[in-house]
Enzyme design. Structure first.
Site, PDB file in Angstrom:
ATOM      1  N   CYS A   1      -5.490   5.012  -3.338  1.00 42.62           N
ATOM      2  CA  CYS A   1      -5.695   3.582  -3.069  1.00 42.62           C
ATOM      3  C   CYS A   1      -6.948   2.968  -3.683  1.00 42.62           C
ATOM      4  CB  CYS A   1      -5.747   3.316  -1.569  1.00 42.62           C
ATOM      5  SG  CYS A   1      -4.342   3.970  -0.659  1.00 42.62           S
TER       6      CYS A   1
ATOM      7  N   ASP B   1       0.847  -1.191   0.000  1.00 43.84           N
ATOM      8  CA  ASP B   1       0.000   0.000   0.000  1.00 43.84           C
ATOM      9  C   ASP B   1       0.886   1.246   0.000  1.00 43.84           C
ATOM     10  OD1 ASP B   1      -1.979   1.905   0.534  1.00 43.84           O
ATOM     11  OD2 ASP B   1      -3.094   0.505   1.783  1.00 43.84           O
ATOM     12  N   ASP B   2       0.808   2.044  -1.054  1.00 41.22           N
ATOM     13  CA  ASP B   2       1.572   3.303  -1.120  1.00 41.22           C
ATOM     14  C   ASP B   2       3.082   3.095  -1.197  1.00 41.22           C
ATOM     15  OD1 ASP B   2      -0.779   4.725  -0.810  1.00 41.22           O
ATOM     16  OD2 ASP B   2      -0.245   5.623   1.121  1.00 41.22           O
TER      17      ASP B   2
ATOM     18  N   ASP C   1      -0.490  -0.200  -4.827  1.00 38.96           N
ATOM     19  CA  ASP C   1      -1.627   0.467  -5.475  1.00 38.96           C
ATOM     20  C   ASP C   1      -1.267   1.797  -6.129  1.00 38.96           C
ATOM     21  OD1 ASP C   1      -1.243   1.537  -2.957  1.00 38.96           O
ATOM     22  OD2 ASP C   1      -3.246   1.078  -2.213  1.00 38.96           O
ATOM     23  N   ASN C   2      -0.372   2.551  -5.463  1.00 41.76           N
ATOM     24  CA  ASN C   2       0.080   3.832  -6.030  1.00 41.76           C
ATOM     25  C   ASN C   2       1.416   4.154  -5.381  1.00 41.76           C
ATOM     26  OD1 ASN C   2      -2.498   4.581  -3.975  1.00 41.76           O
ATOM     27  ND2 ASN C   2      -0.540   5.548  -3.457  1.00 41.76           N
TER      28      ASN C   2
END
Ligand SMILES: *[C@@H]1O[C@H](CO)[C@@H](O)[C@H](O)[C@H]1NC(C)=O
Ligand SMILES: *[C@@H]1O[C@H](CO)[C@@H](O)[C@H](O)[C@H]1NC(C)=O
Ligand SMILES: *[C@@H]1O[C@H](CO)[C@@H](O)[C@H](O)[C@H]1NC(C)=O
Ligand SMILES: *[C@@H]1O[C@H](CO)[C@@H](O)[C@H](O)[C@H]1NC(C)=O
Ligand SMILES: *[C@@H]1O[C@H](CO)[C@@H](O)[C@H](O)[C@H]1NC(C)=O
Length: 628
Positions: free
Chosen positions: A81, A45-46, A337-338
Site C-alpha cells: 500500500c 485498497d488491495d 494501490d496493489n
C-alpha cells in the site's frame, strides 16, 4: 525537457480526439480554468483484478467500465500500500522515493515527509495549475493520531483522512478533517462514512466550480476491500512482529452481509496446486487443507461484500456529477494501490509478490474523448498515474526532478508505436499474510522483478536477495506454475512473433506447453500475434532480461521508460525482440554486470544491492568492464 514533450504530445492526441478543431498547431493548448476538466479518482485498497472482483460491481460496470477504457495491463510497481501510493502521488519508482515500507524507518507517512515529498507532490502541482484538490479516506499507512499534524499532509483544499491505528477498523474508524482534531466513528460503517464525506466535499467543489470556474481534482480512497486490522501498538515503528496486529476478513455493511453465499475463489490452475511453486518462502508452503480453503473462501466473499458499499458510492457520486451537469467534463478514474491473492501458489491472503495477482490491477478511466466500453493491452504502470493527471490538467511539477513514468495515452493507443513493454517491480523487507492461518512472517522478502509483455512474448523475471531466481513464460504459462529458471540453461522458450528473422537458431526442442483450461478472462490476453513460433535459449533470454533489470533497478526519469536506450545509445535496440538478435550475445553475456544482492535488507540499502549499471556498460564500447 522530455516530460513536457510527452505531456504536450499527449494533450494533442487527447484534444484531437475530443475535438479536431482544437490544438492543431502542436502548442500546448492554453485552456482557461473554466474549461479545464474535473477529475474524480476512486482508489480502493488491495483490490484484485485476477479473482474477478470487478464482476461483482454492477454500478462500476454501468458507469465506468461500459462508459470508459479499461487498461488490461496496468501494473503497480511495488505491491504494498504505502510505497505504491507514494509512487503514484510522486510519479517516482520506489527506489527513487525510498519510501519502501508501510512504517518507519523505511516507509509510512513519516518517511514520506522526511524525504521532502510533502513539499513537492501531485496535489501541490495541481493547485499550482489552478485546481481545487480534495481527499477523503486513506492517504498513507503510518499517518496516525499522533503524527497527523506534524506536519499536516500538504496540498489539499479539503481533506478528511483515515488515521492509524484505526485506518482499517470497518466499524470504528478515526477520521481527521482539514486541520481539526481526529474524530472516532464508533459503530458507523466506514465506507458509508467515506461516502457521506465525499458527497460533502463534492458539493463544496461543485459550488466553487459554479461560482469561480475552478476545476477540481478529487480523490476518494475507501479502505475496502482491505482486511480489517486491529493494530495493537500505538506507536507504529519498525519492530513489527506477529503480535503487532490482528487481521481478519473485511467487514461488509449489514445490508450486504448475506450476499454471494455460494461464491468461492476462482479455482484457476494455480489455486492451491498439488505441486508447490515460486521461489523462496513460497516454494516451501504446504498445500492448504480444507479448513483453510473454506476459511479463505469466506475471506474472499467478505471482500466482495465489502466492495458493495464502494459500488453504491460509485453510483451516487456519478449521479451527483450528472445532476450537476458536469459529468461530461469530468474524468473518472478507478484503480487500487496493489492487487491481492487468496490461495494462488498455496498462499494465504496477502500481496507483495511479483505474481500477476499482486501486480496487475484494475485501471479504468472514463471522460471526455475516451472510448466507451473499450479495453486496451498497452502496458501502463502506477508511476504513469501522476504524469497522466498532469497531462489532463495542464499542470507540471515546479521542482527539478523528472518523473519516472510517462502519461498514459487515453485513447489506449501507443503514441509512437513503441511504448514501453516493461514494468519494473520492486520490494523490500518482510512479508506478512493476512488470513487466520496466515501469520507467515518471512524476513527476507526483498526482490527485483521485471515484467515484460510484448505482442509476441511475455515474461516475469525475478531476482531475490537470497540469490534465487524466477522466470515464467507468460504466454505458455499464464498461471506462473513452471519456473523456467530451474530448468536446463539450454532449454528453450517459444517466441511467437510476426517476423521470424530476428530469432536466434536453436537446436533445443521447446518444453511442452502446460495445458491450460480455457479461461475467458485470459483469452483477451492471447493476442495470437503472428503464427511463427521460434525458440530461444533460456540462458540467452535471461542475459537480456537481467541487463534491462540492471538498468531499471537504479533508473531515473526517461531511463525508466526507455531502458534499452541506455544499453544501446545508438538506438538500434528498442524492444526485447530487437535485443534477441545473436549478434548481441557477447554484449549481454559479458559486458553487462548481473543483478545480485550482497545481503538481504529490510529497506533500500544501496551497498547491499550489488553492482549498478553504469555508462561503460553500453553496446559498442571497446573497453572491458571490471567484474568483481
Ligand atoms: C473506538 O476507537 C476509539 C479511538 O478512536 C477508542 O477509544 C474506543 O475504545 C474504540 N471503541 C471500540 C468499541 O473499540
Ligand atoms: C487444517 O489445519 C489446521 C491447522 O493447521 C487444523 O486446525 C485443521 O484441523 C486442519 N483441517 C483438516 C480438515 O485437516
Ligand atoms: C540458422 O539456421 C539456418 C539454417 O539451419 C542457417 O542457414 C543460418 O546460418 C543460421 N543462423 C544463425 C545465426 O546461426
Ligand atoms: C535473511 O537474510 C539475512 C541477511 O542476508 C540472513 O543472515 C538470514 O539468515 C536470512 N534469513 C532467512 C530466514 O532466510
Ligand atoms: C533509504 O532510507 C533508509 C532509511 O532512512 C536509509 O538507511 C538508506 O540509506 C536510504 N537509501 C538510499 C539509497 O538513499
Amino acid at each position: 525537457m522530455h516530460l513536457l514533450t510527452t505531456i504536450t504530445s499527449l494533450l494533442c492526441i487527447l484534444l484531437a480526439s475530443i475535438s479536431t478543431a482544437e490544438a492543431q498547431d502542436g502548442q500546448q493548448p492554453l485552456q482557461d480554468s473554466a474549461s479545464k476538466p474535473n477529475i474524480l479518482f476512486i482508489l480502493t485498497d488491495d483490490q484484485d483484478l485476477h479473482m474477478d472482483s470487478l464482476s461483482y460491481m454492477p454500478y462500476l460496470k454501468e458507469h465506468i467500465i461500459d462508459r470508459g477504457l479499461s487498461f488490461n495491463r496496468h501494473y503497480c510497481t511495488v505491491a504494498l500500500c504505502c510505497p505504491s501510493r507514494v509512487s503514484m502521488w510522486t510519479g517516482l519508482a520506489a527506489h527513487n522515493t525510498n519510501v519502501t515500507d508501510i512504517n518507519p524507518p523505511y516507509g509510512g507517512y513519516p518517511k514520506f515527509v522526511a524525504e521532502g515529498f510533502n513539499e513537492d507532490y501531485l496535489p501541490l502541482w495541481l493547485q499550482e495549475a489552478g485546481y481545487g484538490t480534495y481527499y477523503v479516506g486513506k492517504l498513507y499507512n503510518g499517518q496516525s493520531v499522533s503524527n497527523y499534524d506534524s506536519p499536516h499532509a500538504a496540498g489539499w483544499t479539503g481533506s478528511d483522512f483515515l488515521l492509524d491505528p484505526y485506518t482499517y477498523r470497518y466499524l470504528n474508524a478515526t477520521f481527521q478533517r482539514n486541520h481539526d482534531k481526529p474524530v472516532s466513528y464508533e459503530r458507523k460503517y466506514v465506507t458509508d462514512v467515506v461516502s457521506d464525506k465525499a458527497h460533502g466535499f463534492l458539493d463544496d467543489a461543485l459550488r466553487t466550480r459554479e461560482e469561480t470556474g475552478q476545476p477540481f481534482f478529487f480523490t476518494v480512497a475507501p479502505t475496502a476491500p482491505h482486511s480489517d486490522v486491529y493494530i495493537r501498538r500505538k506507536n507504529i515503528d519498525g519492530d513489527f512482529d506477529e503480535n503487532s496486529n490482528v487481521q481478519s476478513p473485511p467487514i461488509p455493511a449489514e445490508r450486504h452481509k448475506h450476499l454471494f453465499e455460494d461464491v468461492v475463489v476462482p479455482r484457476t490452475p494455480n489455486f492451491n496446486p498439488d505441486k508447490p511453486g515460486g521461489a523462496s518462502w513460497i516454494s516451501r508452503l504446504p498445500k492448504q487443507n480444507q479448513t483453510k480453503v473454506d476459511f479463505n473462501d469466506h475471506f474472499y466473499r467478505s471482500r466482495l461484500r465489502a466492495l458493495q458499499a464502494v459500488d453504491e458510492m460509485v453510483d451516487s457520486l456519478v449521479k451527483r456529477l450528472s445532476d450537476a451537469g458536469v459529468l461530461e467534463n469530468t474524468y473518472i478514474v478507478y484503480s487500487t494501490d496493489n492487487g491481492y491473492t487468496i490461495g494462488q501458489h498455496r498462499r494465504q491472503p496477502g500481496k507483495q509478490c511479483a505474481f500477476e495477482q499482486d501486480i496487475n490491477i484494475p485501471f479504468i478511466i472514463r471522460g471526455p474523448g475516451i472510448p466507451e466500453g473499450a479495453s486496451t493491452n498497452i502496458v501502463t504502470t502506477h508511476t504513469d498515474v501522476a504524469p497522466t493527471f498532469l497531462a489532463l490538467t495542464g499542470a507540471r511539477p515546479p521542482s527539478a526532478f523528472e518523473l519516472d513514468g510517462q502519461a498514459i495515452p487515453l485513447n489506449g493507443v501507443e503514441t509512437d508505436g513503441r511504448r514501453q513493454e516493461h514494468v519494473n517491480v520492486e520490494m523490500w523487507g518482510i512479508i506478512m499474510s493476512e488470513g487466520k492461518y496466515g501469520s507467515i512472517l518471512y524476513p527476507n522478502h526483498t526482490y527485483k522483478a521485471l515484467r515484460i509483455e510484448g505482442e509476441a512474448y511475455g515474461y516475469l523475471y525475478v531476482v531475490w536477495c537470497s540469490g534465487e531466481h524466477e522466470l515464467y513464460d507468460m504466454k505458455l504459462d499464464p498461471y506462473q506454475l513452471n519456473n523456467l529458471h530451474r530448468s536446463e540453461p539450454a532449454a528453450a522458450v517459444s517466441l511467437r512473433r510476426n517476423t521470424a528473422s530476428l530469432a536466434p537458431n536453436s537446436s533445443v526442442p521447446m518444453p511442452e506447453p502446460m495445458s491450460m483450461p480455457d479461461s475467458s478472462s485470459d483469452s483477451s490476453r492471447d493476442d495470437g500475434a503472428g503464427s511463427d513460433v521460434s525458440h530461444t535459449a533460456v540462458a540467452s533470454l535471461i542475459h537480456r532480461l537481467d541487463a534491462v533489470l540492471m538498468v531499471l533497478k537504479t533508473c531515473s526519469g526517461r531511463q525508466c521508460t526507455h531502458p534499452w536506450d541506455s544499453l544501446f545509445p545508438n538506438g538500434e535496440v528498442k524492444t526485447l525482440a530487437d535485443a534477441l538478435d545473436d549478434s548481441y550475445n557477447d554484449f549481454f553475456e559479458t559486458k553487462v554486470e548481473k543483478v545480485q544482492y550482497d545481503k538481504c535488507e529490510k529497506g533500500y540499502i544501496a551497498e547491499s544491492e550489488g553492482p549498478v549499471w553504469s555508462s561503460h556498460q553500453v553496446f559498442g564500447m571497446n573497453h572491458e568492464i571490471a567484474f568483481e
